[in-house]
Design a protein around this motif. Structure first.
Motif, short mmCIF file in Angstrom:
data_model
loop_
_atom_site.label_atom_id
_atom_site.label_comp_id
_atom_site.label_asym_id
_atom_site.label_seq_id
_atom_site.Cartn_x
_atom_site.Cartn_y
_atom_site.Cartn_z
N GLU A 245 10.88 8.05 3.59
CA GLU A 245 10.06 6.82 3.71
C GLU A 245 9.51 6.42 2.34
OE1 GLU A 245 5.93 5.89 5.89
OE2 GLU A 245 7.51 6.59 7.25
N LYS A 246 9.05 7.40 1.56
CA LYS A 246 8.54 7.11 0.21
C LYS A 246 9.64 6.52 -0.66
CE LYS A 246 4.83 10.51 0.02
NZ LYS A 246 4.40 11.83 -0.49
N ALA A 247 10.85 7.05 -0.52
CA ALA A 247 11.98 6.51 -1.29
C ALA A 247 12.27 5.08 -0.85
CB ALA A 247 13.21 7.39 -1.07
N LEU A 248 12.10 4.82 0.44
CA LEU A 248 12.34 3.48 0.99
C LEU A 248 11.32 2.49 0.42
CD1 LEU A 248 14.20 2.05 3.00
CD2 LEU A 248 12.64 2.69 4.83
N ASP A 282 10.28 -1.83 13.86
CA ASP A 282 8.82 -1.64 13.90
C ASP A 282 8.35 -0.70 12.79
OD1 ASP A 282 8.60 -3.32 16.05
OD2 ASP A 282 8.46 -1.72 17.56
N GLU A 283 9.12 0.37 12.57
CA GLU A 283 8.75 1.31 11.50
C GLU A 283 8.86 0.64 10.13
OE1 GLU A 283 9.83 5.79 13.04
OE2 GLU A 283 11.51 4.40 12.77
N LEU A 284 9.87 -0.20 9.95
CA LEU A 284 10.01 -0.92 8.68
C LEU A 284 8.84 -1.88 8.46
CD1 LEU A 284 13.86 -1.70 8.76
CD2 LEU A 284 12.71 -0.02 7.32
N GLN A 285 8.39 -2.51 9.56
CA GLN A 285 7.21 -3.40 9.48
C GLN A 285 5.98 -2.61 9.02
OE1 GLN A 285 7.06 -6.57 9.71
NE2 GLN A 285 8.44 -7.40 11.26
N GLU A 286 5.83 -1.40 9.57
CA GLU A 286 4.68 -0.56 9.19
C GLU A 286 4.77 -0.17 7.72
OE1 GLU A 286 4.08 2.88 11.65
OE2 GLU A 286 4.30 1.72 13.50
N ILE A 287 5.99 0.12 7.25
CA ILE A 287 6.19 0.51 5.85
C ILE A 287 5.81 -0.65 4.92
CG2 ILE A 287 7.97 1.05 4.12
CD1 ILE A 287 9.36 2.72 6.37
N ILE A 288 6.21 -1.85 5.30
CA ILE A 288 5.86 -3.04 4.49
C ILE A 288 4.34 -3.23 4.47
CG2 ILE A 288 5.82 -5.57 4.62
CD1 ILE A 288 8.44 -5.50 3.83
N SER A 289 3.70 -3.08 5.63
CA SER A 289 2.25 -3.22 5.70
C SER A 289 1.56 -2.19 4.81
CB SER A 289 1.76 -3.05 7.14
OG SER A 289 2.34 -4.03 7.97
N TYR A 290 2.07 -0.96 4.85
CA TYR A 290 1.48 0.11 4.02
C TYR A 290 1.66 -0.22 2.55
CZ TYR A 290 0.92 4.69 1.87
OH TYR A 290 0.51 5.73 1.07
#
Length: 294
Positions: A245-248, A282-290
């Motif tokens: 996820e960090k790499a993403l 949904d997980e990608l949306q959370e990553i963008i928000s973070y």
């Protein structure tokens, strides 16, 4: 039999020596990356060297990375080891077919071509230590021998061997690193050189069923070798979904938004072990928000 490294000294601490059996580790890497024989041999040699060099590290959190980049069809290899001799690695190109060399051996040097080897040591300092050497032969053992002599000023002998079976599985894999310590007597140097000249290749020794202890006994015959330690070594990748996820996040919001717009779950692979990780929209949306600090 589990893989392990033996650490020894000889000639009243004028020599330090390591020998390893790494058949299981290299076999696991071959299975994970589905490598062809010449790539298995190249990756296996580098992983064996990294396992021994990892065991030389002083602190638990220290890491060493060996990276080769060449103009041959394999393109390159990356291998990382920690101080406990846990090793992971991958080839840039896993399947390469080359004719055998005239002596019937796999053409590792032809697979790697001309290029460079980087040795990166992360030992807790602000910046990692980076050593670099040109590939002098592309056979890896000779390249590391040259690296130790020129970059670390440690006269060394390196032997690495991987025997690939007809079904492409790993029959034997192992190696040794012998180093002269500062102030070694000329007599000791000559004796060691003479032993290295008459010793069969590491691949032949492994084919005869020789253990790492027996390999060192043969290498250091007449030099009073003392076994100090037996260190387990294995293939181990520390990837997790959080790390991926960090790499993403590092690839940037624009690219992640494009993935979201496609509306499908994405699949990412760990380079080192090929494990697959999935991220839903949904997980990608959370990553963008973070990433945006929302």
């Amino acid at each position: 039999m589990k893989d392990y490294i033996v650490r020894a000294t000889a000639c009243n601490n004028q020599i330090r020596a390591f020998a390893a059996t790494t058949t299981n580790m290299v076999g696991e890497a071959r299975e994970k990356h589905n490598t062809s024989p010449v790539v298995s041999a190249a990756l296996g040699r580098l992983m064996t060297a990294a396992s021994i060099m990892g065991s030389m590290l002083k602190n638990e959190k220290d890491l060493i990375t060996l990276q080769i980049r060449g103009d041959g069809p394999i393109k390159g290899l990356v291998v990382t080891a920690d101080a406990k001799a846990n090793v992971k690695g991958y080839p840039y190109v896993p399947i390469v077919d080359l004719p055998l060399k005239e002596n019937g051996k796999l053409d590792v040097s032809g697979g790697l071509g001309n290029g460079i080897m980087n040795i990166i040591k992360d030992i807790g300092l602000k910046d990692p230590y980076v050593g670099q050497t040109h590939l002098v032969s592309g056979e890896i053992a000779e390249d590391l021998t040259y690296y130790f002599a020129t970059s670390e000023q440690v006269p060394s002998a390196v032997g690495l061997g991987v025997l690939v079976d007809r079904d492409y599985s790993i029959k034997h894999s192992g190696g040794f690193i012998i180093q002269l310590l500062p102030g070694a007597d000329e007599e000791v140097i000559i004796k060691l050189e003479e032993r290295l000249k008459v010793l069969p290749s590491i691949t032949n020794l492994m084919s005869e069923g020789k253990t790492p202890e027996e390999v060192l006994d043969m290498l250091l015959e007449g030099m009073e070798p003392q076994i100090l330690e037996k260190i387990p070594t294995k293939f181990q990748c520390n990837c997790t979904k959080e790390r991926v996820e960090k790499a993403l996040i590092s690839i940037g919001k624009k690219d992640i938004k494009e993935m979201i717009d496609e509306g499908e779950t994405i699949e990412l692979n760990c380079h080192f072990c090929n494990k697959k990780y999935y991220f839903t929209v949904d997980e990608l949306q959370e990553i963008i928000s973070y990433a945006q600090g929302e």
